[in-house]
Scaffold this motif. Sequence first.
Motif, PDB file in Angstrom:
ATOM      1  N   ILE A 116       0.759  -1.125  -0.087  1.00 44.07           N
ATOM      2  CA  ILE A 116      -0.156   0.164   0.025  1.00 44.07           C
ATOM      3  C   ILE A 116       0.834   1.243   0.072  1.00 44.07           C
ATOM      4  O   ILE A 116       1.742   1.314   0.720  1.00 44.07           O
ATOM      5  N   ALA A 117       0.739   2.035  -0.968  1.00 41.90           N
ATOM      6  CA  ALA A 117       1.742   3.110  -0.819  1.00 41.90           C
ATOM      7  C   ALA A 117       0.867   4.686  -1.593  1.00 41.90           C
ATOM      8  O   ALA A 117      -0.091   4.489  -2.133  1.00 41.90           O
ATOM      9  N   SER A 118       1.467   5.522  -1.370  1.00 42.98           N
ATOM     10  CA  SER A 118       1.023   6.974  -1.888  1.00 42.98           C
ATOM     11  C   SER A 118       2.077   8.011  -2.227  1.00 42.98           C
ATOM     12  O   SER A 118       3.147   8.093  -1.116  1.00 42.98           O
ATOM     13  N   THR A 119       2.386   8.879  -3.006  1.00 43.01           N
ATOM     14  CA  THR A 119       2.819   9.821  -3.284  1.00 43.01           C
ATOM     15  C   THR A 119       2.591  11.124  -2.356  1.00 43.01           C
ATOM     16  O   THR A 119       3.228  12.026  -2.533  1.00 43.01           O
ATOM     17  N   GLY A 120       1.461  10.901  -2.132  1.00 42.92           N
ATOM     18  CA  GLY A 120       0.823  12.041  -1.204  1.00 42.92           C
ATOM     19  C   GLY A 120      -0.742  12.033  -0.907  1.00 42.92           C
ATOM     20  O   GLY A 120      -1.260  12.280  -1.897  1.00 42.92           O
ATOM     21  N   ALA A 121      -1.042  11.201   0.083  1.00 40.78           N
ATOM     22  CA  ALA A 121      -2.245  10.722   0.293  1.00 40.78           C
ATOM     23  C   ALA A 121      -3.173  11.948   0.490  1.00 40.78           C
ATOM     24  O   ALA A 121      -2.845  12.991   1.317  1.00 40.78           O
ATOM     25  N   GLY A 122      -4.511  11.938   0.182  1.00 38.77           N
ATOM     26  CA  GLY A 122      -5.529  12.599   0.552  1.00 38.77           C
ATOM     27  C   GLY A 122      -5.950  12.170   1.972  1.00 38.77           C
ATOM     28  O   GLY A 122      -6.062  10.919   2.319  1.00 38.77           O
ATOM     29  N   ALA A 123      -6.282  13.074   3.094  1.00 37.52           N
ATOM     30  CA  ALA A 123      -6.859  12.358   4.183  1.00 37.52           C
ATOM     31  C   ALA A 123      -8.042  12.014   4.231  1.00 37.52           C
ATOM     32  O   ALA A 123      -8.903  12.035   3.318  1.00 37.52           O
ATOM     33  N   GLY A 124      -8.072  10.792   5.209  1.00 37.40           N
ATOM     34  CA  GLY A 124      -9.216   9.966   5.112  1.00 37.40           C
ATOM     35  C   GLY A 124      -8.737   8.600   5.656  1.00 37.40           C
ATOM     36  O   GLY A 124      -7.376   8.299   5.677  1.00 37.40           O
ATOM     37  N   ASN A 125      -9.667   7.557   5.271  1.00 40.02           N
ATOM     38  CA  ASN A 125      -9.375   6.083   5.456  1.00 40.02           C
ATOM     39  C   ASN A 125      -9.133   5.274   4.460  1.00 40.02           C
ATOM     40  O   ASN A 125      -9.645   5.626   3.298  1.00 40.02           O
ATOM     41  N   TYR A 126      -8.333   4.402   4.562  1.00 43.07           N
ATOM     42  CA  TYR A 126      -8.127   3.268   3.397  1.00 43.07           C
ATOM     43  C   TYR A 126      -8.483   1.962   4.298  1.00 43.07           C
ATOM     44  O   TYR A 126      -7.990   1.588   5.269  1.00 43.07           O
ATOM     45  N   ASN A 127      -9.451   1.056   3.781  1.00 43.62           N
ATOM     46  CA  ASN A 127      -9.842   0.009   4.383  1.00 43.62           C
ATOM     47  C   ASN A 127      -9.793  -1.263   3.442  1.00 43.62           C
ATOM     48  O   ASN A 127      -9.886  -1.273   2.167  1.00 43.62           O
ATOM     49  N   LEU A 128      -9.072  -2.087   3.845  1.00 36.72           N
ATOM     50  CA  LEU A 128      -8.891  -3.591   3.394  1.00 36.72           C
ATOM     51  C   LEU A 128      -9.859  -4.554   4.060  1.00 36.72           C
ATOM     52  O   LEU A 128      -9.787  -4.698   5.081  1.00 36.72           O
ATOM     53  N   VAL A 129     -10.851  -4.791   3.225  1.00 38.02           N
ATOM     54  CA  VAL A 129     -12.134  -5.501   3.718  1.00 38.02           C
ATOM     55  C   VAL A 129     -12.144  -6.892   3.298  1.00 38.02           C
ATOM     56  O   VAL A 129     -11.669  -7.315   2.244  1.00 38.02           O
ATOM     57  N   PHE A 130     -12.373  -7.815   4.482  1.00 33.47           N
ATOM     58  CA  PHE A 130     -12.032  -9.331   4.534  1.00 33.47           C
ATOM     59  C   PHE A 130     -13.239  -9.952   3.713  1.00 33.47           C
ATOM     60  O   PHE A 130     -13.061 -11.178   3.501  1.00 33.47           O
ATOM     61  N   ASP A 131     -14.470  -9.309   3.642  1.00 31.50           N
ATOM     62  CA  ASP A 131     -15.658  -9.968   2.905  1.00 31.50           C
ATOM     63  C   ASP A 131     -16.656  -8.873   3.048  1.00 31.50           C
ATOM     64  O   ASP A 131     -16.560  -7.883   3.421  1.00 31.50           O
ATOM     65  N   SER A 132     -17.645  -9.300   2.262  1.00 30.53           N
ATOM     66  CA  SER A 132     -18.766  -8.371   1.899  1.00 30.53           C
ATOM     67  C   SER A 132     -19.610  -8.327   3.394  1.00 30.53           C
ATOM     68  O   SER A 132     -19.760  -9.358   4.052  1.00 30.53           O
ATOM     69  N   SER A 133     -20.179  -7.149   3.774  1.00 32.86           N
ATOM     70  CA  SER A 133     -20.891  -7.161   4.993  1.00 32.86           C
ATOM     71  C   SER A 133     -22.071  -7.994   5.194  1.00 32.86           C
ATOM     72  O   SER A 133     -22.336  -8.495   6.180  1.00 32.86           O
ATOM     73  N   ALA A 134     -22.691  -8.409   3.996  1.00 33.10           N
ATOM     74  CA  ALA A 134     -23.893  -9.355   4.094  1.00 33.10           C
ATOM     75  C   ALA A 134     -23.713 -10.629   4.733  1.00 33.10           C
ATOM     76  O   ALA A 134     -24.515 -11.215   4.926  1.00 33.10           O
TER      77      ALA A 134
END
Length: 414
Positions: A116-134
């Motif tokens: 996971i990388a960025s040359t200059g991220a915008g503020a906020g969250n990044y989520n690695l999601v392990f399955d669908s919520s349903a």
Amino acid sequence: MPNATAYLLGDLYSASRASMRTIINALGQYEEIASNTLGLTFDQATLAPRGLVMEDLATNRVRNPRAEGAKVGLVGSGNPGAFPTFWSDTATATNITRSIVGSGKSGGVDYVDIQIASTGAGAGNYNLVFDSSAQYPVALGDSFACSAFLQLLSGALPVGGGPAVLRIAEYNAGGTFRRSTDLPVSPTAAPLHLQRYTIAGSVQASLTAFINPMLTITPGAGEVFSCVIRVGWPQLEGGLPSSPILPPVGSPGQATRFTDVVTLNLAKVGFANMAGSFVLTGTMESLPSGNASRGVLRFDDSTGDNLVSMNVNSSGRMSARCIVAGVETIATVGIIVPGVEFTVRFSWAAGVMRTSLNGAPTVETAVAGYPLGLNRGRIGTWSTSGANSLVGVIRRFDIIPRLASAAELPTLAA
């Protein structure tokens, strides 16, 4: 009369469990064992035997904990990389790239490596999601537990907007985020199988319909970073965290670990109609809720008309029980603490049962006679079917085919 004997758990016992399960082997690594085998486990730090691990029935709602289906390369439209089957990501932070850089098994744990990388991220969250919520519908107040193995292979996790967390997110029926339960994580380069993070909680937001597990990072505005995270065996289950639960290789789907039923042939031991004693050392990881009880041991005549047993209630109170021809006697033995090892000693003969917890003075109780015909033992269980099971580890179990005196019992050993 047979001599006093200390038995290894595998010598005289049979196990019934309609599923595979995971244990920690003699190398301190995770290993899957077959159905109907004893769950003997070891200490990861010392590699010493811990004993027989026992847990409640539980289901892992993450369908692909083995991270199967991942494809190496940059992830995104038109790129060759792909997350494991059923995995995905979401972000409010911008200018973040994700690449799959490897997969495999380490210390017995299946994993995928994600850069996971960025040359200059915008503020906020990044989520690695392990399955669908349903995959996990819930109601207000339902308990849950999430776990995952995490290792930092290179770089550093971004922390400009806050620490990385293992997160259980709550959503309403329309998919709108309601709240989350978070655990800050700080994985290192230590081996993956030694870095399991676990979090437990309960549904707290009204109108929550589903929960979902994920790894969340929060870069600060403009933060530059690049890190490779190794992720293994994510798990989402009801109640408290338990050992990893896995579907068969090549068949992603929700998987269930069933309760172990461990049986001892008392007639083979040789005291079905004799006075007897036992010494049991173990750890109960959690107490039952409500009015339920968890079992430590039950010896019976296969009908329940004659038996001796021990169980623990939701307050940690351990009780001994003796039934003779249908007449029941119950005695309080003492109090145990979850996570703290205990040793209980129990001795019985015609008209008497004696108990001692952690070397305390013997509690002696009169009973109606002798419980004849004891031919079956259930270890770590109160009922005959394997319900009301101990959740924890039984480290040692000794059988002594004679009555111990009140003075001897607190220090009795085979």
